[in-house]
Scaffold this motif. Structure first.
Motif, PDB file in Angstrom:
ATOM      1  N   CYS A  43       0.842  -1.196   0.000  1.00  0.00           N
ATOM      2  CA  CYS A  43       0.000   0.000   0.000  1.00  0.00           C
ATOM      3  C   CYS A  43       0.881   1.250   0.000  1.00  0.00           C
ATOM      4  N   ALA A  54      -0.124   4.306   0.399  1.00  0.00           N
ATOM      5  CA  ALA A  54      -0.555   5.243   1.442  1.00  0.00           C
ATOM      6  C   ALA A  54       0.013   4.824   2.798  1.00  0.00           C
ATOM      7  N   CYS A  55      -0.045   3.524   3.099  1.00  0.00           N
ATOM      8  CA  CYS A  55       0.508   3.008   4.362  1.00  0.00           C
ATOM      9  C   CYS A  55       2.034   2.898   4.288  1.00  0.00           C
ATOM     10  N   CYS A  95      -6.434  -2.754   5.647  1.00  0.00           N
ATOM     11  CA  CYS A  95      -6.040  -1.395   5.277  1.00  0.00           C
ATOM     12  C   CYS A  95      -7.224  -0.697   4.610  1.00  0.00           C
ATOM     13  N   PRO A  96      -7.461   0.584   4.934  1.00  0.00           N
ATOM     14  CA  PRO A  96      -8.648   1.274   4.414  1.00  0.00           C
ATOM     15  C   PRO A  96      -8.486   1.761   2.975  1.00  0.00           C
ATOM     16  N   HIS A  97      -7.261   1.708   2.465  1.00  0.00           N
ATOM     17  CA  HIS A  97      -7.026   2.295   1.148  1.00  0.00           C
ATOM     18  C   HIS A  97      -7.457   1.340   0.041  1.00  0.00           C
ATOM     19  N   HIS A 148      -3.025   0.368  -3.997  1.00  0.00           N
ATOM     20  CA  HIS A 148      -2.408  -0.943  -3.762  1.00  0.00           C
ATOM     21  C   HIS A 148      -1.629  -1.450  -4.968  1.00  0.00           C
TER      22      HIS A 148
HETATM   23 ZN   LIG Z   1      -3.092   1.355   3.152  1.00  0.00          ZN
END
Ligand SMILES: [Zn+2]
Length: 381
Positions: free
Chosen positions: A323, A325-326, A335-337, A342
């Motif tokens: 991810c 973002a993470c 994970c919320p994304h 991804h």
């Molecule tokens: Zn994420």
């Protein structure tokens, strides 16, 4: 230390004294040549990898395993360990007698005490174990090619010489001793037939957060074209472990065996084999031991809802992505994304980069591992 399947670790390796005696007797025994893949199962039987089996299965066990996913004794078992011969070969072999088993170079490797000769239904084997009859399935193809008579009975291995990748091969007795020496009371087994990508690493590290140690145990043996070669997988894992794993919590060994791609049924075998090596836990990921979309993506996890008495705790993991973002690898569901953040990690993708001689991105593969993979002219089977 967890007890082996059935309670006792089987050892069918002859003592030095017995070896001399049996080698003498073998001169007058009928001989049977084992191909390289059956020879591997022969070693697996001798070293207790298949405890409680002491030899190739008899008819009662064969039918019980195929139909009920258990041995005749009631103990969980999912794929029969068989020795197949032609009708003509079978005719010359007498029940109650010893047979000298040789390798393809005609060197005697061991003895079979012949208890039974029996025929079997290939269709039933395919239907129950593989759930399909399509000949493009390599496991079904294997059953299709089997000779019509099975020999059952206990075996004895004469030489303790580890013919496959001896530097990396540990018997169940040896892994148990290693786990004990490292004071690992809980260990998760990890099955693989692939070079490691970041998804595998994420899963192994997730297991390490739950248990004392991880046992990385790649299958060594005949695979499908396009899979990484055995020596490449071993070298890639050495690089990964050296650079990224806690040494006192990571144990690596190879398992010489032919992949059958039986999906859920094979996942159960994998769990039992790791239990025999001393694992309390076994990791089952997405499409474990499956091939070509024949099995549901999580069917190999779900079978453990029905086959509960393997005695191994199953660690079930889902798909891993990188991810952006993470800024790390994540289980997708944690994970919320969304998909746009991804990077999809897959073995197919890694093989594509390597076959094009291109450096894969670090989201997919550690650079130290990628360098190893790229160092081979022909890394694939
Ligand atoms: Zn994420």
């Amino acid at each position: 230390m967890i007890a082996p399947h059935g309670g006792k670790l089987i050892n069918r390796v002859a003592s030095l004294l017995d070896r001399k005696k049996l080698l003498g007797e073998a001169k007058t025994m009928p001989r049977l040549v084992l191909d390289n893949e059956i020879l591997k199962d022969f070693h697996n039987l001798a070293y207790g990898t298949y405890s409680p089996l002491t030899g190739f299965v008899t008819q009662k066990d064969f039918e019980s395993v195929v139909r009920e996913t258990k041995l005749a004794s009631g103990l969980a078992w999912s794929i029969p360990i068989t020795l197949d011969v032609t009708a003509k070969q079978a005719k010359g072999l007498k029940i109650g007698k010893k047979i000298a088993l040789t390798d393809e170079k005609d060197t005697v490797q061991g003895i079979l005490n012949l208890e039974e000769k029996y025929s079997f239904s290939k269709e039933e084997y395919m239907d129950k174990v593989f759930t399909v009859r399509n000949l493009d399935h390599p496991g079904v193809q294997m059953v299709h090619k089997m000779k019509p008579v099975l020999l059952g009975g206990p075996i004895t291995l004469l030489y303790d010489d580890k013919p496959w990748f001896a530097d990396y091969y540990m018997t169940p007795q040896e892994t148990r001793e290693r786990f004990q020496a490292l004071k690992l009371s809980t260990v998760a087994g990890f099955q693989t037939r692939n070079a490691p990508h970041r998804g595998h690493e994420h899963i192994q590290k997730a297991a390490l957060s739950e248990v004392d140690g991880v046992f990385i145990h790649p299958v060594i043996g005949e695979k499908k074209p396009g899979d990484f070669k055995d020596e490449v997988i071993i070298a890639a894992y050495q690089a990964l472990i050296k650079n990224y794993y806690p040494k006192t919590r990571t144990v690596f060994s190879v398992w010489p065996v032919k992949m059958k791609y039986a999906g859920p049924r094979e996942a159960v075998m994998h769990a039992i084999v790791r239990k025999n090596h001393g694992c309390t836990h076994h990791i089952v990921g997405r499409d474990h031991a499956g091939i070509g979309g024949y099995y549901g993506l999580y069917a190999s996890q779900e079978i453990f809802d029905e086959v509960e008495d393997t005695g191994v705790h199953i660690l079930r993991y889902n798909e891993v992505a990188y991810c952006y973002a993470c800024e790390k690898t994540v289980f997708q569901k944690d994970c919320p994304h969304g998909q746009d953040k991804h990077y999809k990690i897959s073995g197919t993708k890694l093989r594509e980069f390597i076959s094009l001689k291109k450096m894969p991105p670090q989201e997919l593969c550690r650079p130290e591992v990628a360098e190893v993979l790229l160092s081979y002219d022909q890394p694939f089977v």
